[in-house]
Scaffold this motif. Structure first.
Motif, short mmCIF file in Angstrom:
data_model
loop_
_atom_site.label_atom_id
_atom_site.label_comp_id
_atom_site.label_asym_id
_atom_site.label_seq_id
_atom_site.Cartn_x
_atom_site.Cartn_y
_atom_site.Cartn_z
N UNK A 1 11.89 -3.46 1.87
CA UNK A 1 11.08 -3.67 0.83
C UNK A 1 11.11 -2.52 -0.04
N UNK A 2 11.19 -2.71 -1.46
CA UNK A 2 11.01 -1.63 -2.22
C UNK A 2 9.51 -1.62 -2.42
N UNK A 3 8.96 -0.28 -2.54
CA UNK A 3 7.38 0.04 -2.82
C UNK A 3 7.51 0.00 -4.25
N UNK A 4 6.68 -1.06 -4.58
CA UNK A 4 6.49 -1.53 -6.12
C UNK A 4 5.47 -0.78 -6.72
N UNK A 5 5.34 -0.48 -7.99
CA UNK A 5 4.35 -0.02 -8.49
C UNK A 5 2.53 -0.37 -8.21
N UNK A 6 2.72 -1.81 -8.34
CA UNK A 6 1.35 -2.57 -8.11
C UNK A 6 1.05 -2.28 -6.53
N UNK A 7 2.03 -1.78 -5.46
CA UNK A 7 1.35 -1.67 -4.40
C UNK A 7 0.35 -0.53 -4.02
N UNK A 8 0.25 0.31 -5.24
CA UNK A 8 -0.44 1.50 -5.15
C UNK A 8 -2.03 1.04 -4.87
N UNK A 9 -2.13 -0.33 -5.14
CA UNK A 9 -3.53 -0.81 -4.62
C UNK A 9 -3.74 -1.32 -3.44
N UNK A 10 -2.59 -1.04 -2.37
CA UNK A 10 -2.76 -1.60 -1.20
C UNK A 10 -2.95 -0.21 -0.41
N UNK A 11 -3.69 -0.67 0.82
CA UNK A 11 -4.24 0.57 1.78
C UNK A 11 -2.77 1.06 2.48
N UNK A 12 -3.19 2.64 2.60
CA UNK A 12 -2.05 3.51 3.15
C UNK A 12 -1.38 2.88 4.39
N UNK A 13 -2.36 2.15 5.38
CA UNK A 13 -1.75 1.52 6.40
C UNK A 13 -0.86 0.55 6.19
N UNK A 14 -0.74 0.01 4.97
CA UNK A 14 0.51 -1.00 4.62
C UNK A 14 1.67 -0.32 4.43
N UNK A 15 1.66 1.06 3.57
CA UNK A 15 2.58 1.72 3.22
C UNK A 15 3.25 2.48 4.63
N UNK A 16 2.49 2.81 5.49
CA UNK A 16 2.82 3.35 6.86
C UNK A 16 3.79 2.27 7.69
N UNK A 17 3.21 0.90 7.50
CA UNK A 17 3.93 -0.12 8.24
C UNK A 17 5.13 -0.32 7.52
N UNK A 18 5.33 -0.33 6.25
CA UNK A 18 6.60 -0.48 5.57
C UNK A 18 7.48 0.61 5.74
N UNK A 19 7.03 1.74 5.74
CA UNK A 19 8.03 2.66 6.00
C UNK A 19 8.45 2.82 7.33
N UNK A 20 7.68 2.46 8.26
CA UNK A 20 8.24 2.20 9.80
C UNK A 20 8.83 0.98 10.15
N UNK A 21 8.98 0.17 9.16
CA UNK A 21 9.50 -1.25 9.12
C UNK A 21 8.97 -2.17 10.15
N UNK A 22 7.72 -1.94 10.23
CA UNK A 22 6.83 -2.76 11.15
C UNK A 22 6.21 -3.74 10.25
N UNK A 23 7.06 -4.86 10.08
CA UNK A 23 6.79 -6.09 9.13
C UNK A 23 5.62 -6.85 9.50
N UNK A 24 5.58 -7.00 10.98
CA UNK A 24 4.52 -7.90 11.32
C UNK A 24 3.03 -7.44 11.05
N UNK A 25 2.91 -6.07 11.34
CA UNK A 25 1.87 -5.36 10.77
C UNK A 25 1.60 -5.42 9.35
#
Length: 140
Positions: A1-25
């Motif tokens: 997943x490409x972190x998009x500009x609009x995802x700045x409104x999502x919590x850090x936990x989401x970004x951490x899950x994406x960066x670790x490729x924990x898609x379920x979380x």
């Protein structure tokens, strides 16, 4: 997943899950936010469906979610919605709507939508093209 500009409104936990490729979380974090009307989350749920990530692949579901987030100004959703209208995936093909959403996405910074916008434009009559251009002037 490409972190998009609009995802700045999502919590850090989401970004951490994406960066670790924990898609379920990531999905579990973003789904309740989407249901609460968070436009970035709505776009992201559409992405999960379009990609078939953690949910069955469904352009129809991606279309449904992006139809909610695109009018809220999420350029990535506008591009996705336009692409689905152009190809007729998840909805009936509609070149006027495709050109509208793709052009709006480009105007809002999604330069990669330019080629598809040009493809949609080629399928319009002069009057359809002028109508969409007028809509874009009025709405932006």
């Amino acid at each position: 997943m490409r972190i998009i500009k609009s995802q700045g409104e999502l919590p850090q936990e989401f970004a951490n899950a994406v960066l670790s490729e924990n898609w379920q979380e990531a999905y579990e974090i973003v789904l309740p936010l989407a249901k609460q009307g968070n436009a970035s989350a709505e776009h992201t749920i559409g992405w999960f469906h379009q990609q078939g990530q953690e949910v069955p692949q469904s352009d129809k579901e991606a279309f449904a979610w992006w139809s909610i987030s695109a009018p809220k100004g999420i350029a990535e959703s506008q591009a996705g919605l336009g692409s689905l209208y152009l190809s007729g995936r998840g909805t009936e093909a509609n070149y006027q709507k495709a050109y509208y959403w793709l052009s709006l996405a480009v105007k809002n910074g999604e330069a990669h939508a330019t080629t598809e916008a040009q493809q949609a434009k080629k399928k319009l009559t002069l009057w359809q093209y002028l109508y969409i251009k007028l809509l874009l002037l009025v709405k932006t």
